[in-house]
Design a protein around this motif. Structure first.
Motif, PDB file in Angstrom:
ATOM      1  N   LEU A  78       7.304 -35.907  34.996  1.00 46.03           N
ATOM      2  CA  LEU A  78       6.070 -36.442  35.562  1.00 46.03           C
ATOM      3  C   LEU A  78       4.867 -35.566  35.228  1.00 46.03           C
ATOM      4  CD1 LEU A  78       7.348 -37.429  39.121  1.00 46.03           C
ATOM      5  CD2 LEU A  78       6.765 -38.985  37.251  1.00 46.03           C
ATOM      6  N   CYS A  89      12.699 -34.919  38.644  1.00 41.12           N
ATOM      7  CA  CYS A  89      11.888 -35.521  37.583  1.00 41.12           C
ATOM      8  C   CYS A  89      10.531 -34.823  37.433  1.00 41.12           C
ATOM      9  CB  CYS A  89      11.677 -37.006  37.835  1.00 41.12           C
ATOM     10  SG  CYS A  89      10.614 -37.367  39.256  1.00 41.12           S
ATOM     11  N   PHE A  90      10.359 -33.678  38.099  1.00 44.51           N
ATOM     12  CA  PHE A  90       9.076 -32.971  38.082  1.00 44.51           C
ATOM     13  C   PHE A  90       8.583 -32.706  36.654  1.00 44.51           C
ATOM     14  CE2 PHE A  90       6.506 -29.094  38.047  1.00 44.51           C
ATOM     15  CZ  PHE A  90       5.574 -29.354  39.032  1.00 44.51           C
ATOM     16  N   THR A 123       2.224 -30.771  44.704  1.00 42.63           N
ATOM     17  CA  THR A 123       3.522 -30.859  45.365  1.00 42.63           C
ATOM     18  C   THR A 123       3.827 -29.671  46.266  1.00 42.63           C
ATOM     19  OG1 THR A 123       4.611 -29.866  43.420  1.00 42.63           O
ATOM     20  CG2 THR A 123       4.480 -32.275  43.519  1.00 42.63           C
ATOM     21  N   GLY A 170       0.777 -30.811  38.840  1.00 45.81           N
ATOM     22  CA  GLY A 170       1.999 -31.011  39.602  1.00 45.81           C
ATOM     23  C   GLY A 170       2.217 -29.942  40.645  1.00 45.81           C
ATOM     24  N   GLN A 175       3.008 -41.013  40.940  1.00 44.22           N
ATOM     25  CA  GLN A 175       3.788 -39.866  40.493  1.00 44.22           C
ATOM     26  C   GLN A 175       4.272 -39.028  41.668  1.00 44.22           C
ATOM     27  OE1 GLN A 175       0.953 -38.105  37.781  1.00 44.22           O
ATOM     28  NE2 GLN A 175       1.930 -39.047  36.005  1.00 44.22           N
ATOM     29  N   GLU A 211       7.158 -40.827  43.265  1.00 47.98           N
ATOM     30  CA  GLU A 211       8.351 -40.728  42.427  1.00 47.98           C
ATOM     31  C   GLU A 211       8.973 -39.340  42.542  1.00 47.98           C
ATOM     32  OE1 GLU A 211       9.674 -41.603  37.766  1.00 47.98           O
ATOM     33  OE2 GLU A 211       7.700 -42.221  38.520  1.00 47.98           O
ATOM     34  N   TYR A 212       8.143 -38.328  42.616  1.00 49.35           N
ATOM     35  CA  TYR A 212       8.657 -36.966  42.769  1.00 49.35           C
ATOM     36  C   TYR A 212       9.353 -36.788  44.119  1.00 49.35           C
ATOM     37  CZ  TYR A 212       8.632 -32.006  43.883  1.00 49.35           C
ATOM     38  OH  TYR A 212       9.000 -30.753  44.288  1.00 49.35           O
ATOM     39  N   GLN A 213       8.783 -37.371  45.157  1.00 46.04           N
ATOM     40  CA  GLN A 213       9.398 -37.248  46.483  1.00 46.04           C
ATOM     41  C   GLN A 213      10.778 -37.890  46.516  1.00 46.04           C
ATOM     42  OE1 GLN A 213       6.412 -39.000  48.974  1.00 46.04           O
ATOM     43  NE2 GLN A 213       5.127 -37.172  49.025  1.00 46.04           N
ATOM     44  N   PRO A 241      13.036 -35.129  43.084  1.00 41.57           N
ATOM     45  CA  PRO A 241      12.366 -33.883  42.673  1.00 41.57           C
ATOM     46  C   PRO A 241      12.772 -33.386  41.297  1.00 41.57           C
ATOM     47  CG  PRO A 241      13.106 -33.744  44.952  1.00 41.57           C
ATOM     48  CD  PRO A 241      13.708 -34.994  44.390  1.00 41.57           C
TER      49      PRO A 241
END
Length: 276
Positions: A252, A248-249, A32, A28, A238, A241-243, A246
Motif C-alpha cells: 500500500l 499489506c503495508f 498508521t 504510511g 488504503q 485495507e491496512y487495518q 497489516p
C-alpha cells in the motif's frame, strides 16, 4: 468523513523536482502509527532547525504587528526575541531568526495592510471546510498564515486593488514555492469568502522575496476539488485495507529508498532505509 489538505497531497505526489526523494512509505508511517508513537519519533536535527526557524519567524511577524510600536523601536527585535524565548534556542536557529527579525523590522511587508487574519503559527488547526464534488464529500483542512483585504503591490507598482482578498503564506529557507499549496488555499478561500475575488501568494521572510500573485478560475477550483476528493478517498481506502491486513503495508505504501533516507524520521524502523 474523508479529509484532505495540501500536506496530504504533497505526501501522495512530490513537488516538481523532488521526485527522486519522495517516498510513499513515509505517508504510511505517519498515518498508521498512533499519536504517542508518532510523537516519540525523533526528528533529524536539520529538519528540526528548518521547522523551528519557520515557526519562530512567523511568530516574530505576529508579535511585531500585535505591538506595531516595536517596528520603530530601536530595540524592537530584541524585545520580540524575548517574547519568543529566542535566547534559549540553538545558535543556528537563534542567529537565523534574529536576522529575519531585523530584516522585517527594516522592511515590514504587511505594514499598512488591512489584515483580516494573522496567525502566530502555533494555533490549532481551524475547523475543516466541507467540500462537495459531485457525489463525493470530504473535509478540507487549510490554515492561512495571513489574509489581507487588498492585493499587495508588485515591485515597482503604486496601485493596490481593494476589491480582492489576498491569502499570504510565509516561507523561510531556499525551498521553491509549490503552486499546489496556493491552489488549496484558493479553494478554501472560495468557501470562506464566497463573494470576493481571491489571490494567493508566498512571501519568504528570509530572502524577502514574493511569488507572483496566483489566481484560479472556477473551472480550476473544480479540478482542484476533484483531485483532493480523489486523494482523500484513496487515502482512507488504503488505511482501511491496512487495518484489515497489516501485512499489506509495503504494497500500500511502497518504499523509495535512497540517500534521503538519512533525513527521514522513520529510518530507524524502516527495513528499506539506506545509509542510516
Amino acid at each position: 468523513m474523508d479529509f484532505a489538505s495540501y500536506h496530504l497531497w504533497s505526501q501522495f505526489e512530490p513537488a516538481l523536482g523532488w521526485e527522486d526523494t519522495h517516498c510513499q512509505m513515509q505517508r504510511g508511517w505517519r498515518s498508521t502509527l498512533d499519536t504517542k508513537q508518532f510523537e516519540s519519533i525523533s526528528t533529524p536535527l536539520a529538519a528540526t532547525i528548518w521547522q523551528k526557524v519557520g515557526k519562530l519567524a512567523q511568530q516574530g511577524v505576529y508579535e511585531f504587528h500585535q505591538d506595531p510600536l516595536l517596528l520603530k523601536h530601536p530595540r524592537g527585535c530584541e524585545r520580540v526575541a524575548d517574547r519568543l524565548y529566542l535566547y534559549y534556542e540553538l545558535a543556528a536557529i537563534r542567529d537565523r531568526v534574529m536576522q529575519i527579525l531585523r530584516q522585517y523590522q527594516a522592511q515590514p511587508y504587511l505594514l499598512g495592510q488591512e489584515m483580516l487574519l494573522l496567525n502566530r503559527g502555533d494555533e490549532p488547526l481551524p475547523p475543516p471546510i466541507e467540500i462537495r464534488v459531485g457525489d463525493d464529500t470530504f473535509q478540507l483542512f487549510a490554515a492561512f498564515d495571513c489574509v489581507v483585504r487588498a492585493v499587495l503591490p508588485s515591485p515597482g507598482s503604486v496601485t493596490i486593488d481593494r476589491d480582492k482578498i489576498h491569502i499570504i503564506d510565509f516561507k523561510t529557507g531556499l525551498a521553491d514555492f509549490d503552486r499546489r499549496q496556493a491552489d488549496v488555499y484558493l479553494l478554501a478561500g472560495s468557501y470562506l469568502y464566497p463573494d470576493c475575488e481571491l489571490v494567493a501568494s508566498f512571501y519568504n521572510l528570509e530572502t524577502m522575496t514574493s511569488s507572483e500573485p496566483i489566481t484560479a478560475t472556477p473551472d480550476r477550483l473544480t479540478q482542484i476539488a476533484q483531485k483532493l476528493a480523489q486523494i482523500a478517498k484513496l487515502h482512507q481506502q488504503q488505511l482501511r485495507e491496512y487495518q484489515l491486513d497489516p501485512d499489506c503495508f509495503d504494497r500500500l505504501f511502497p518504499a523509495h529508498p535512497g540517500t534521503h533516507c538519512r533525513a527521514c524520521r522513520f529510518n530507524y524502523r524502516c527495513a528499506y532505509a539506506v545509509g542510516c
